[in-house]
Design a protein around this motif. Structure first.
Motif, PDB file in Angstrom:
ATOM      1  N   ASP A  40      22.950  40.428  53.430  1.00 18.59           N
ATOM      2  CA  ASP A  40      22.906  40.583  51.977  1.00 18.59           C
ATOM      3  C   ASP A  40      24.171  41.224  51.411  1.00 18.59           C
ATOM      4  OD1 ASP A  40      20.152  39.681  51.905  1.00 18.59           O
ATOM      5  OD2 ASP A  40      19.633  41.627  52.755  1.00 18.59           O
ATOM      6  N   TYR A  41      25.300  41.101  52.096  1.00 17.06           N
ATOM      7  CA  TYR A  41      26.540  41.674  51.577  1.00 17.06           C
ATOM      8  C   TYR A  41      26.886  41.111  50.201  1.00 17.06           C
ATOM      9  CZ  TYR A  41      27.734  43.913  56.021  1.00 17.06           C
ATOM     10  OH  TYR A  41      27.754  44.715  57.138  1.00 17.06           O
ATOM     11  N   ASN A  42      26.737  39.815  50.024  1.00 20.29           N
ATOM     12  CA  ASN A  42      27.078  39.209  48.743  1.00 20.29           C
ATOM     13  C   ASN A  42      26.164  39.726  47.631  1.00 20.29           C
ATOM     14  OD1 ASN A  42      28.640  37.132  47.228  1.00 20.29           O
ATOM     15  ND2 ASN A  42      26.602  36.231  46.940  1.00 20.29           N
ATOM     16  N   GLU A  43      24.904  39.954  47.965  1.00 19.34           N
ATOM     17  CA  GLU A  43      23.963  40.490  46.979  1.00 19.34           C
ATOM     18  C   GLU A  43      24.379  41.901  46.561  1.00 19.34           C
ATOM     19  OE1 GLU A  43      19.758  42.218  47.790  1.00 19.34           O
ATOM     20  OE2 GLU A  43      19.472  40.078  47.414  1.00 19.34           O
ATOM     21  N   PHE A  44      24.816  42.716  47.514  1.00 15.88           N
ATOM     22  CA  PHE A  44      25.263  44.075  47.204  1.00 15.88           C
ATOM     23  C   PHE A  44      26.481  44.054  46.291  1.00 15.88           C
ATOM     24  CE2 PHE A  44      27.942  47.764  48.419  1.00 15.88           C
ATOM     25  CZ  PHE A  44      27.122  48.772  47.941  1.00 15.88           C
ATOM     26  N   ASN A  45      27.450  43.192  46.590  1.00 16.57           N
ATOM     27  CA  ASN A  45      28.636  43.091  45.740  1.00 16.57           C
ATOM     28  C   ASN A  45      28.271  42.616  44.340  1.00 16.57           C
ATOM     29  OD1 ASN A  45      30.432  43.905  47.777  1.00 16.57           O
ATOM     30  ND2 ASN A  45      30.612  41.820  48.571  1.00 16.57           N
ATOM     31  N   TYR A  85      28.865  44.479  40.817  1.00 17.74           N
ATOM     32  CA  TYR A  85      29.573  43.790  39.731  1.00 17.74           C
ATOM     33  C   TYR A  85      28.802  43.928  38.416  1.00 17.74           C
ATOM     34  CZ  TYR A  85      31.025  39.930  36.761  1.00 17.74           C
ATOM     35  OH  TYR A  85      31.424  39.176  35.691  1.00 17.74           O
ATOM     36  N   ASN A  86      27.497  43.807  38.467  1.00 15.65           N
ATOM     37  CA  ASN A  86      26.687  43.933  37.257  1.00 15.65           C
ATOM     38  C   ASN A  86      26.736  45.342  36.682  1.00 15.65           C
ATOM     39  OD1 ASN A  86      25.842  41.261  37.217  1.00 15.65           O
ATOM     40  ND2 ASN A  86      24.089  41.659  38.541  1.00 15.65           N
ATOM     41  N   TRP A 139      34.634  42.581  39.926  1.00 17.48           N
ATOM     42  CA  TRP A 139      34.242  42.054  41.216  1.00 17.48           C
ATOM     43  C   TRP A 139      35.165  42.567  42.313  1.00 17.48           C
ATOM     44  CZ3 TRP A 139      30.344  39.604  43.525  1.00 17.48           C
ATOM     45  CH2 TRP A 139      30.555  39.093  44.791  1.00 17.48           C
ATOM     46  N   SER A 140      34.586  43.077  43.384  1.00 16.29           N
ATOM     47  CA  SER A 140      35.347  43.500  44.561  1.00 16.29           C
ATOM     48  C   SER A 140      34.400  43.493  45.744  1.00 16.29           C
ATOM     49  CB  SER A 140      35.949  44.897  44.370  1.00 16.29           C
ATOM     50  OG  SER A 140      34.923  45.870  44.219  1.00 16.29           O
ATOM     51  N   ARG A 194      32.796  35.635  33.249  1.00 14.98           N
ATOM     52  CA  ARG A 194      34.014  36.280  33.743  1.00 14.98           C
ATOM     53  C   ARG A 194      34.220  36.085  35.237  1.00 14.98           C
ATOM     54  NH1 ARG A 194      33.816  42.245  32.814  1.00 14.98           N
ATOM     55  NH2 ARG A 194      35.947  42.117  33.590  1.00 14.98           N
ATOM     56  N   ARG A 195      33.173  36.208  36.019  1.00 17.41           N
ATOM     57  CA  ARG A 195      33.338  36.223  37.481  1.00 17.41           C
ATOM     58  C   ARG A 195      33.652  34.848  38.042  1.00 17.41           C
ATOM     59  NH1 ARG A 195      29.970  35.680  42.106  1.00 17.41           N
ATOM     60  NH2 ARG A 195      28.173  35.201  40.789  1.00 17.41           N
TER      61      ARG A 195
END
Length: 585
Positions: free
Chosen positions: A68-73, A77-78, A83-84, A280-281
């Motif tokens: 779930d790394y992408n979910e954490f990022n 971001y929200n 985004w990072s 934006r993202r």
């Protein structure tokens, strides 16, 4: 004339010097001590042990949270609007901190094994404190931002529990060498009993831990259900920009059974695919419409949306670290992607008879379609000629009206409720996060003929656990990974696991008994003395100044590599070698 034995000539002990030097900056032998560790240093040893355990759990958490790394990022971001990939510094600092603390723990155990006094240097104390406070702060922060992710720990133990048990058993069995040495070396019976009871309690607990280990993969091979279907969540976002046409094409190439997309509605009533509230993202809105970059995506009309580039960000941000695997031609293709409409997605899925999961988001207040968003989306589905039986409808709003106008739609809920309640509401499917359904829930839904899909499943170990749990389908950002898994990562019959468990316990018990017997035999009749302690202990009740003088002579004798006689050393400090009494001045 009576001859006296010269002082002992000491051999250089490089390993011991490094051990005490690195841990407590005690590089010289006169700085070492076999005395009992002070209470203050015992407290620091406990702090070091607690920090090690906390970092071990923290490191394990982040190792298994890879799913779930992408979910954490995305969550970050929200909150921040920028985004990072925050997982990289977290993983780097966690690995560095855990390695450092584990190294200090090994040094501390070595001190105990050789009978050296624990004396942690103040620089290490600062390092341990920094590691402890940083980890505690990180745990609190993640619990507030991403609290539901802690559920990955018990879920992952279903895949790693049996193997972690063997590793922990091996580690505690190895510790028996140190424990047996301490028991054999100790003079106080009370200390021996306390140490033995603590160690045996931990050992017995590990012997019985498998009684509480439950894993769906401990089962008969004949009971294994067919592999879960894989639905492409936003297509194949690891291989192409999410929610774009090429992303869904890549997912279909992986032979997925369905496609899942996040749907918003433009100002002119066109349903389009977009996960974020803003553009934006995932687009170049800041370049084309800089004054509208913070505006809700639903307030753009379809003409403006079609002008945006929805692929270049993927090559720049590389959210899944996969861009380096793409060819130049693939990069050119991805860099020219535009925002995809729901109609385009349906046209892609229908000829291949693939299910489409619609996650529809209501437009904000003041939007022309704020009240008609359901009907606008249904009209798009009907006009695309999609068989309603291939569309999983998730919004709860106006579900009764949707059921009346399109009764063949697969009514799907995003909220966990009892099978009876769902059946009364005409819902036949559930779409839940993987931590919201236990093995028992899967069985209940299966008995009620309720189809269950769990998201987002990217890692093979998680897919294997859900496969063994008889989950019918999963939604994944990595269909290219899961489709290559022909079988669960591991599958073990109950009698096989029982045999491994009992064998490991018996081997461990035999090794522990053997080590205790050997240590008792080795220590019998032998007592270790520190030569400096023997020398200095002769000066009982002497002043600290006189004791320091004796230490200085020991240092001088080491530096000059020449030793005076024992009588000379004692006489120079006003001490009678023969009577063990001070010489009257």
């Amino acid at each position: 004339m009576v001859k006296h034995q010269p002082l002992q000539v000491y051999e250089r002990q490089l390993c011991l010097s490094c051990l005490t030097g690195i841990y407590g900056c005690r590089w010289k032998r006169y700085q070492r001590s076999h005395d009992d560790t002070t209470k203050w240093e015992l407290l620091w040893s406990l702090i070091l042990l607690f920090t090690f355990c906390l970092l071990l759990v923290w490191f394990y958490f982040w190792w298994e949270a890879h799913n779930d790394y992408n979910e954490f990022n995305w969550f970050l971001y929200n909150r921040s609007g920028e985004w990072s990939d925050s997982t990289i510094p977290i993983l780097a600092t966690t690995a560095a901190g855990f390695t450092y603390i584990a190294f200090l723990m090994v040094l501390a155990l070595c001190h105990v094994a050789v009978g050296q006094q624990l004396n942690l240097h103040w620089l290490h104390k600062i390092g341990v404190s920094a590691a402890l406070l940083t980890t505690v702060a990180a745990v609190i922060y993640v619990s507030q931002v991403w609290g539901e992710e802690w559920d990955v720990v018990p879920i992952s133990l279903q895949a790693t529990g049996p193997f972690l048990h063997i590793g922990a058993l091996a580690a505690v069995t190895a510790l028996s060498w140190i424990v047996a040495g301490q028991v054999a070396r100790a003079d106080k019976t009370r200390f021996q009993v306390v140490v033995l009871l603590l160690y045996l309690s931990v050992l017995l607990g590990l012997y019985l831990v498998p009684l509480s280990i439950t894993s769906p993969c401990i089962m008969e091979r004949s009971n294994l259900r067919p592999r879960p279907d894989v639905i492409g969540h936003q297509g194949a976002p690891m291989l192409a920009p999410e929610n774009t046409l090429v992303s869904f094409q890549r997912a279909l190439q992986m032979n997925v059974t369905g496609l899942e997309a996040d749907v918003a509605i433009s100002m002119d009533g066109v349903p389009f695919l977009m996960r974020d509230r803003t553009l934006r993202r995932t687009t170049d809105v800041e370049k084309l419409f800089p004054d509208r970059r913070m505006e809700d995506a639903a307030f753009f009309n379809w003409t403006d949306l079609r002008q945006l580039n929805a692929g270049q960000w993927f090559l720049e941000d590389d959210p899944f670290w996969m861009v380096h695997t793409l060819s130049p031609a693939e990069k050119r293709l991805l860099s020219n992607q535009s925002v995809c409409s729901l109609e385009q997605l349906l046209a892609l899925a229908v000829p291949r008879n693939r299910t489409v999961v619609i996650r529809l988001r209501r437009p904000p207040a003041g939007h022309p379609c704020h009240h008609s968003w359901i009907n606008d989306t249904l009209e798009t589905v009907r006009s695309a000629g999609v068989p309603p039986s291939l569309v999983m409808w998730t919004p709860d709003e106006d579900r009764d009206q949707v059921r009346r106008t399109s009764p063949e739609l697969l009514q799907t809920s995003l909220w966990k409720r009892s099978p009876q309640t769902l059946r009364q509401q005409g819902i036949s499917r559930l779409l839940l996060r993987y931590n919201q359904a236990s093995t028992q829930d899967v069985r209940e839904f299966s008995k009620s003929n309720m189809s269950l899909t769990l998201y987002t499943v990217n890692e093979p170990w998680l897919y294997s656990v859900l496969w063994c749990s008889a989950v019918p389908s999963v939604s994944s950002e990595a269909p290219q990974v899961l489709k290559k898994l022909p079988y669960p990562i591991w599958l073990m019959r109950p009698d096989e696991y029982c045999l491994i468990w009992v064998s490991a316990d018996l081997v461990s018990f035999a090794v522990v008994i053997g080590i205790f017997i050997f240590q008792k035999f080795r220590m019998s009749g032998m007592r270790s003395y520190n030569p400096e302690q023997i020398m200095l202990s002769a000066a009982v009740r002497r002043s600290s100044r006189e004791v320091n003088i004796m230490k200085e002579k020991l240092i001088f004798s080491e530096v000059s590599n020449g030793m005076g006689t024992t009588e000379e050393l004692y006489m120079e400090n006003g001490y009678d070698y023969y009577t063990n009494q001070g010489i009257t001045q």
